[in-house]
Design an enzyme around this catalytic site. Sequence first.
Site, short mmCIF file in Angstrom:
data_model
loop_
_atom_site.label_atom_id
_atom_site.label_comp_id
_atom_site.label_asym_id
_atom_site.label_seq_id
_atom_site.Cartn_x
_atom_site.Cartn_y
_atom_site.Cartn_z
CG ASP A 1 -1.79 1.31 1.31
OD1 ASP A 1 -1.76 2.18 0.65
OD2 ASP A 1 -2.42 1.26 2.28
CD1 TRP B 1 1.87 -4.91 4.59
CD2 TRP B 1 0.77 -4.83 6.63
NE1 TRP B 1 0.93 -5.70 4.36
CE2 TRP B 1 0.12 -5.70 5.40
CE3 TRP B 1 0.23 -4.57 7.71
CZ2 TRP B 1 -1.25 -6.25 5.46
CZ3 TRP B 1 -1.13 -5.33 7.99
CH2 TRP B 1 -1.48 -6.10 6.87
CG ASP C 1 5.72 3.25 4.56
OD1 ASP C 1 5.46 2.52 3.39
OD2 ASP C 1 4.73 3.97 5.38
CG ASN D 1 -0.11 -2.20 4.54
OD1 ASN D 1 0.75 -1.55 5.05
ND2 ASN D 1 0.06 -2.57 3.39
CG ASP D 2 -4.70 3.36 4.42
OD1 ASP D 2 -3.69 3.84 3.89
OD2 ASP D 2 -5.60 3.75 4.32
CD1 TRP E 1 3.80 1.03 6.93
CD2 TRP E 1 3.76 0.57 9.01
NE1 TRP E 1 2.69 0.07 7.09
CE2 TRP E 1 2.80 -0.32 8.41
CE3 TRP E 1 3.92 0.10 10.27
CZ2 TRP E 1 1.70 -1.09 8.84
CZ3 TRP E 1 3.05 -0.73 10.84
CH2 TRP E 1 2.12 -1.31 10.19
CE1 TYR F 1 5.19 5.77 2.09
CE2 TYR F 1 3.95 7.04 0.47
CZ TYR F 1 4.26 5.85 0.95
OH TYR F 1 4.39 4.94 -0.29
CB THR G 1 6.09 1.50 0.19
OG1 THR G 1 5.39 2.57 0.88
CG2 THR G 1 6.02 0.35 0.84
#
Length: 176
Positions: free
Chosen positions: A79, A104, A123, A152-153, A156, A165, A168
């Site tokens: 994600d 994740w 991330d 997972n949304d 991280w 962010y 990923t």
Amino acid sequence: MIDRFLSWMDGASEKAVRRTAMAVGRRNVLATLGTAMMGTVLAPMLPFDRTFGKAMAQTPAGEDGDIAACDYWRYCALDGYLCSECGGTLTQCPPGSEASTVSWVGTCRNPNDDRDYLVSYNDCCGGGGCANPTFCFTSQGERPGYRMGLYNDINWCMANETKGYHCTVAVVVGLA
Ligand code: ABN
């Protein structure tokens, strides 16, 4: 003349052989030969990286799938934006950003060998922006937001010093 030279050669080589035989015992020679033979037999059995640097996670696009496509097998539970389109790679954050310390983890089937692998989606935090990267939302195995450990949304980067962010990465951590 030649006879004298040849007999001098004989004498000299005999002396050299005798000197060597006295200095190097028969057992010594046998032990050295034995070690060499065992080494030859055992060396190929030792565990070492037989991929010769071709780490799985660095397989070039096309060889095991298209890393620019969201249906690429390692993205099965992703994600986020693809770091490979932001100056990073499939497994490395773009320069100036850092990998999240928490992530994740998904279980993805590799169609090349039909085995399941654990893939960590870290991330990348901080660093410059990225123009129009591909966004992938597969999140296989994800559960609704109220099951936090299975959701997972999430950004991280929240556990990092830098919380912004960026994108990923998908790192294979081992067989599931
Ligand atoms: N794990 C990617 C991400 C970042 C921010 C918000 C949602 C999802």
